[in-house]
Motif scaffolding. Structure first.
Motif, short mmCIF file in Angstrom:
data_model
loop_
_atom_site.label_atom_id
_atom_site.label_comp_id
_atom_site.label_asym_id
_atom_site.label_seq_id
_atom_site.Cartn_x
_atom_site.Cartn_y
_atom_site.Cartn_z
N ASP A 187 6.62 8.47 -15.27
CA ASP A 187 7.30 7.29 -15.80
C ASP A 187 8.01 6.52 -14.70
OD1 ASP A 187 6.45 7.87 -18.33
OD2 ASP A 187 8.29 8.88 -18.93
N GLU A 188 8.72 7.24 -13.82
CA GLU A 188 9.44 6.59 -12.73
C GLU A 188 8.47 5.92 -11.76
OE1 GLU A 188 9.71 9.63 -13.77
OE2 GLU A 188 11.80 10.31 -13.90
N ALA A 189 7.36 6.60 -11.50
CA ALA A 189 6.37 6.06 -10.57
C ALA A 189 5.77 4.76 -11.10
CB ALA A 189 5.25 7.09 -10.34
N LEU A 190 5.38 4.76 -12.37
CA LEU A 190 4.76 3.56 -12.94
C LEU A 190 5.77 2.42 -13.03
CD1 LEU A 190 2.49 5.08 -15.73
CD2 LEU A 190 1.86 4.34 -13.43
N ALA A 191 7.01 2.74 -13.33
CA ALA A 191 8.04 1.70 -13.40
C ALA A 191 8.21 1.02 -12.04
CB ALA A 191 9.36 2.30 -13.86
N MET A 192 8.01 1.78 -10.96
CA MET A 192 8.21 1.24 -9.62
C MET A 192 7.11 0.25 -9.24
SD MET A 192 8.48 3.37 -6.04
CE MET A 192 6.72 3.75 -6.02
N VAL A 193 5.88 0.46 -9.73
CA VAL A 193 4.76 -0.38 -9.29
C VAL A 193 4.15 -1.20 -10.42
CG1 VAL A 193 4.13 1.15 -7.38
CG2 VAL A 193 3.13 1.55 -9.64
N ARG A 194 4.75 -1.17 -11.60
CA ARG A 194 4.17 -1.92 -12.72
C ARG A 194 4.07 -3.41 -12.37
NH1 ARG A 194 6.88 0.33 -16.48
NH2 ARG A 194 5.17 1.67 -17.24
N ALA A 209 0.83 -1.21 0.00
CA ALA A 209 0.00 0.00 0.00
C ALA A 209 0.86 1.25 0.00
CB ALA A 209 -0.93 -0.01 1.21
N ALA A 210 2.00 1.21 0.69
CA ALA A 210 2.90 2.37 0.73
C ALA A 210 3.54 2.61 -0.63
CB ALA A 210 3.97 2.16 1.79
N GLU A 211 3.80 1.53 -1.37
CA GLU A 211 4.36 1.69 -2.71
C GLU A 211 3.37 2.39 -3.64
OE1 GLU A 211 5.41 -2.23 -3.89
OE2 GLU A 211 7.01 -2.44 -2.40
N TRP A 212 2.08 2.04 -3.50
CA TRP A 212 1.08 2.71 -4.33
C TRP A 212 1.00 4.20 -4.00
CZ3 TRP A 212 0.09 -0.14 -8.23
CH2 TRP A 212 -0.17 -1.51 -8.13
N VAL A 213 0.98 4.53 -2.70
CA VAL A 213 0.90 5.94 -2.31
C VAL A 213 2.16 6.69 -2.74
CG1 VAL A 213 0.71 7.53 -0.36
CG2 VAL A 213 -0.66 5.44 -0.39
N THR A 214 3.32 6.05 -2.62
CA THR A 214 4.56 6.67 -3.08
C THR A 214 4.49 6.99 -4.56
OG1 THR A 214 5.89 5.56 -1.37
CG2 THR A 214 7.05 6.32 -3.34
N ALA A 215 3.98 6.04 -5.34
CA ALA A 215 3.84 6.27 -6.78
C ALA A 215 2.89 7.43 -7.06
CB ALA A 215 3.35 5.00 -7.46
N GLU A 216 1.83 7.50 -6.29
CA GLU A 216 0.86 8.58 -6.49
C GLU A 216 1.50 9.94 -6.20
OE1 GLU A 216 -3.65 9.60 -4.89
OE2 GLU A 216 -2.86 7.56 -4.73
N ILE A 217 2.33 10.01 -5.15
CA ILE A 217 3.02 11.25 -4.82
C ILE A 217 3.99 11.63 -5.94
CG2 ILE A 217 4.64 12.33 -3.20
CD1 ILE A 217 3.40 10.46 -1.03
N MET A 218 4.71 10.65 -6.45
CA MET A 218 5.66 10.91 -7.53
C MET A 218 4.95 11.40 -8.79
SD MET A 218 8.17 7.59 -6.98
CE MET A 218 9.17 7.95 -8.43
N ILE A 219 3.79 10.84 -9.08
CA ILE A 219 3.02 11.30 -10.25
C ILE A 219 2.61 12.75 -10.06
CG2 ILE A 219 0.80 11.04 -11.44
CD1 ILE A 219 1.12 8.00 -10.94
N ARG A 220 2.17 13.10 -8.85
CA ARG A 220 1.80 14.49 -8.57
C ARG A 220 3.01 15.41 -8.73
NH1 ARG A 220 -2.31 17.24 -5.47
NH2 ARG A 220 -3.34 15.27 -4.99
#
Length: 488
Positions: free
Chosen positions: A92-99, A76-87
């Motif tokens: 691209d980096e965020a999606l690569a992390m959770v793809r 769950a923290a990885e998803w929130v981290t990706a959401e913060i990075m997208i904001r």
């Protein structure tokens, strides 16, 4: 913190409740939440604080708050981290992390979450691609429509959904062919396979996408054709069709549908008449329906209409014949709340006291809890305190919350807090935290909530104690499983 504790929190809603975290934010207690996340390892505090920091543009602090959780592999923290990075503009980096990897691509829940993030990052086609293999499931089809709204890809979504609908129509034909030699469904005599139900759902989604794309005539035509087919449909299909007709102002067609399908479209038709400035006609229609069918749904619709017109007493009287029914218990709560919100808890109490019926007689505790609430609202705290105290003596701990709220309302806040602090009731600490928040004491409220580890240990202890009690009551329980029956 550890994964087991976090999993326990997610499974049992332990630690700080999400509503409490949100309440603390609304009180301006962001820093308190941050400390709770860091010192208590509470995920709900961390998530709420990180989202608040991100919304304020404090991305580094938000990401730092997530780091301890991502370090131990909390997904769950990885998803929130990706959401913060997208904001922050790092899509691209965020999606690569959770793809999703090859294994996760088979998990609809993972793909749904990834699709949401892909859409937020502007990668709408990737969102569609990752969901397409899962469109055999209703909730994922709905998620596809949700995440693509406003993204300019309605044509592609329609293409995908149309293919799904065509595939299901072929399945439906096969099911009908298989039933040709038989009588069909034992209930309706027709083929009632899953393909039919799923196809109806897909048509609703197609209509929804057409409508949001501005192709309203086509949206109506899709459902009109299916309705005219004469096939049986679940309740939500004609209800959605009725709502669509109402949104498009097709009142006459809606009226015809209501005449054919009273249960699904009647109240929608009445509301549409009211919205068109024909409230007296809508009221007459609903009263006529009650006279003909006397279904609670018609009474609810008329109650809503009367409430919108400020006719509270008439609304309450309209619902009165249903209040003692089991499936109308929430309707009673609403009627009581209408009177309380109107500043008249006394009549609400009279309504409750006048109830009879098997459900009321069989559920005395629910009636008593409502009575104590109404006594509190009416300012009759001394009477309520005496009744709650007597109930608590009979069932120690069960009435602590009701008694504490009466004490608080009577100006005896410290007594109320002391009662909740000493209570043995499982949820007393949440009631205590809620009361402290109401009194503007956020740090004390947070301290009153057990940590995740403490809550987990308490839950495990209760499970052990319950098992021991069961064994003491029946030491031979389960022994029969190991006894082999004789061969004669």
């Amino acid at each position: 913190m550890n994964i087991d504790d976090l999993s326990h929190q997610a499974r049992t809603h332990g630690g700080v409740y999400p509503w409490m975290a949100q309440s603390l934010l609304e009180m301006g207690q962001l820093e308190l939440l941050i400390r709770a996340a860091q010192e208590r390892g509470d995920w709900n505090c961390a998530e709420a604080a990180a989202r608040e920091l991100s919304a304020a543009g404090e991305f580094e602090r938000a990401l730092a708050l997530m780091d301890p959780f991502t370090d131990i592999g909390w997904r769950a923290a990885e998803w929130v981290t990706a959401e913060i990075m997208i904001r922050r503009g790092e899509g691209d980096e965020a999606l690569a992390m959770v793809r999703p990897d090859a294994t996760e691509l088979g998990d609809g829940h993972v793909c749904a979450r990834y699709a949401e993030l892909s859409a937020k990052a502007g990668r709408v086609d990737e969102a569609i691609d990752v969901l397409t293999p899962h469109l055999g499931e209703f909730w994922l089809r709905s998620r596809l429509v949700d995440v693509t709204e406003g993204q300019g890809r309605d044509d592609r979504v329609l293409e995908v959904l149309t293919q799904v609908a065509e595939r299901m129509e072929r399945m439906e034909r096969m099911e009908r062919a298989e039933h040709t030699e038989r009588a069909g469904c034992e209930h309706c005599g027709q083929s009632c396979g899953t393909a039919r139900t799923d196809r109806w759902d897909v048509l609703l989604l197609i209509s929804r996408v057409l409508e949001r794309a501005g192709r309203t005539d086509e949206a109506v035509a899709v459902l009109r054709a299916e309705t005219a087919s004469g096939r049986r449909h679940p309740v939500n299909f004609p209800e959605y069709y009725a709502a669509l007709l109402a949104r498009q102002g097709l009142i006459d067609e809606l009226g015809a549908l209501a005449a054919e399908d009273h249960r699904s479209a009647f109240d929608v038709y009445a509301t549409a008449l009211e919205d068109a400035g024909r409230a007296p006609e809508a009221e007459a229609l609903l009263r006529k329906g009650i006279e003909a069918h006397d279904h609670p749904k018609d009474r609810v619709a008329l109650m809503h209409l009367l409430v919108r017109q400020g006719r509270i007493d008439e609304a309450v009287e309209t619902g009165r014949p249903t209040y003692a029914y089991y499936d109308c218990w929430n309707l009673l709560h609403w009627a009581l709340e209408l009177l309380v919100d109107d500043g008249r808890p006394g009549p609400a109490l009279e309504l409750l006291e006048g109830l009879t019926g098997a459900y009321v007689e069989g559920h005395p505790d629910q009636v008593l809890r409502l009575r104590l609430w109404l006594l509190r609202e009416a300012g009759r705290c001394a009477e309520g305190i005496a009744e709650a105290t007597a109930l608590n003596e009979r069932e120690p701990g069960e009435w602590d919350t009701a008694l504490a709220r009466l004490l608080e309302r009577d100006g005896r806040s410290e007594e109320a807090l002391a009662l909740l602090r000493s209570s043995t009731h499982d949820s007393a600490h949440f009631d205590l935290a809620e009361m402290l928040i109401r009194q503007g004491r956020p740090a004390e409220a947070l301290a009153a909530v057990p940590t995740i580890a403490e809550g987990r240990a308490a839950a495990e202890r209760r499970e052990r104690e319950a098992a021991e009690r069961r064994e003491q009551e029946d030491p031979w329980a389960g022994a029969g499983e190991f006894v082999q029956e004789p061969p004669f």
